[in-house]
Design a protein around this motif. Structure first.
Motif, PDB file in Angstrom:
ATOM      1  N   GLU A 142      23.337  -1.778  15.611  1.00 24.44           N
ATOM      2  CA  GLU A 142      24.530  -1.292  16.560  1.00 24.44           C
ATOM      3  C   GLU A 142      24.065  -0.186  17.237  1.00 24.44           C
ATOM      4  N   LEU A 143      23.359   0.723  16.634  1.00 23.35           N
ATOM      5  CA  LEU A 143      22.753   1.734  17.333  1.00 23.35           C
ATOM      6  C   LEU A 143      21.602   1.373  18.404  1.00 23.35           C
ATOM      7  N   GLN A 144      20.648   0.482  17.832  1.00 23.78           N
ATOM      8  CA  GLN A 144      19.717   0.179  18.560  1.00 23.78           C
ATOM      9  C   GLN A 144      20.261  -0.813  19.914  1.00 23.78           C
ATOM     10  N   ALA A 145      21.228  -1.545  19.631  1.00 19.38           N
ATOM     11  CA  ALA A 145      21.923  -2.044  20.815  1.00 19.38           C
ATOM     12  C   ALA A 145      22.538  -1.141  21.758  1.00 19.38           C
ATOM     13  N   LEU A 146      23.104   0.096  21.212  1.00 20.35           N
ATOM     14  CA  LEU A 146      23.491   0.913  22.272  1.00 20.35           C
ATOM     15  C   LEU A 146      22.483   1.700  22.988  1.00 20.35           C
TER      16      LEU A 146
END
Length: 326
Positions: A96-100
């Motif tokens: 999720e952080l990498q998608a952000l």
């Protein structure tokens, strides 16, 4: 007022979250209060987590979040703190952080990663074919996993377009001050540094890195030579004389050192001497010239030039920063 989001994750380093939050949150505040002036807060700082819940840091502390990643609709900068736990494990559990990060990069927001947190930037793909840095101790791991990134691990801060990376440990304050200067101005950055009593515009982490001379290998000849050199590095000898001592040719000795340590014998000796000089500068009050002679150098200009190349500092600057205070 500019919006800064610190994107936290489980097993992050707590101080890299709270420290940078304080730095941005008090820019324009602490200095003004010290000067008896009206505070002028420059940044609106929020902490975000995957689902808006608390962040479980590596030291057991829990840090509350203001929002979830999905709640972030606009930001002037996204800050990624240091990974405190096993790097590969954290990278695998933060999609999720990498998608952000990918979304922030597409929007052109400033993205700033600190220390091992830059592994998350790299894993997201936003650093591909760009320049980056990370903690000097994880240089090889970073290069092995992300060969498509130009790693400059000796640098404290790198910038490629809208993406900033900072080196190891407490480099988040260098990163924060750099962003304050870029976003507000040099005077604001200097005032913030003075208010927090921290140095500004450090440009290298070479002086903090280890020589890593004890790299494991299985070459008995090189190991035997290393043992002798650790006791005699300050003496004057040539590579030919060193090879003769161990009954091999100069060419063979150089080849074996390169294979085992990824450096030739003369570079290894130079590194031993500089490491010895560092220790003497830290632990004794001998003059720089005496230290130079004690580790095997006779030409002052050559010694100072090599010392600065290896550590990023002059001998005097190194002593001022690292000498033990009794």
């Amino acid at each position: 007022m500019l919006n800064i989001v610190v994107a936290g994750f489980d097993k992050a380093l707590a101080s890299a979250i709270t420290g940078v939050t304080d730095l941005f949150g008090l820019a324009g505040v602490t200095w003004n209060l010290i000067q008896g002036q009206q505070p002028e807060k420059a940044f609106n700082v929020k902490i975000a987590s995957k689902d808006g819940g608390p962040i479980h840091c590596i030291n057991g502390l829990q840090i509350g979040a203001h929002m979830s990643f999905d709640d972030i609709t606009e930001a002037d900068a996204i800050v990624i703190p240091t990974i405190g736990g096993p790097i590969e494990e954290v990278v695998q559990h933060t999609p999720e952080l990498q998608a952000l990060l990918q979304r922030a990069n597409q929007q052109g927001w400033t993205i700033a990663g600190n220390c091992t947190g830059n592994f998350l930037l790299a894993e997201s793909g936003i650093l591909d074919h760009k320049t980056a840095t990370t903690h000097w101790g994880f240089k090889e791991q970073f290069q092995q996993h992300y060969p498509q990134i130009e790693l400059k691990a000796d640098q404290l801060i790198t910038r490629s377009d809208n993406i900033y990376c900072a080196g190891g440990g407490l480099a988040w304050f260098d990163l924060g001050l750099h962003i304050i200067e870029r976003q507000i101005g040099f005077e604001a950055a200097i005032q913030t540094a003075k208010a927090f009593v921290i140095d500004y515009r450090r440009d290298t982490q070479l002086s903090y890195s280890l020589m890593r001379l004890s790299k494991p290998h299985k070459d008995d000849l090189v190991r035997e030579a290393q043992s002798w050199l650790e006791q005699h590095y300050a003496e004057q000898f040539t590579v030919e004389q060193l090879a003769e001592r161990f009954s091999v040719s100069k060419r063979t000795l150089i080849r074996r050192f390169n294979a085992a340590l990824e450096m030739p014998p003369n570079t290894y000796v130079q590194s031993l001497r500089i490491e010895g000089a560092q220790k003497l500068l830290e632990e004794t009050e001998r003059t720089v010239d005496v230290v130079m002679n004690d580790v095997g150098y006779e030409d002052a200009s050559s010694f100072r030039r090599l010392f600065r190349k290896k550590t990023g500092l002059t001998p005097t600057e190194y002593r001022r920063r690292f000498a033990r205070r009794l």
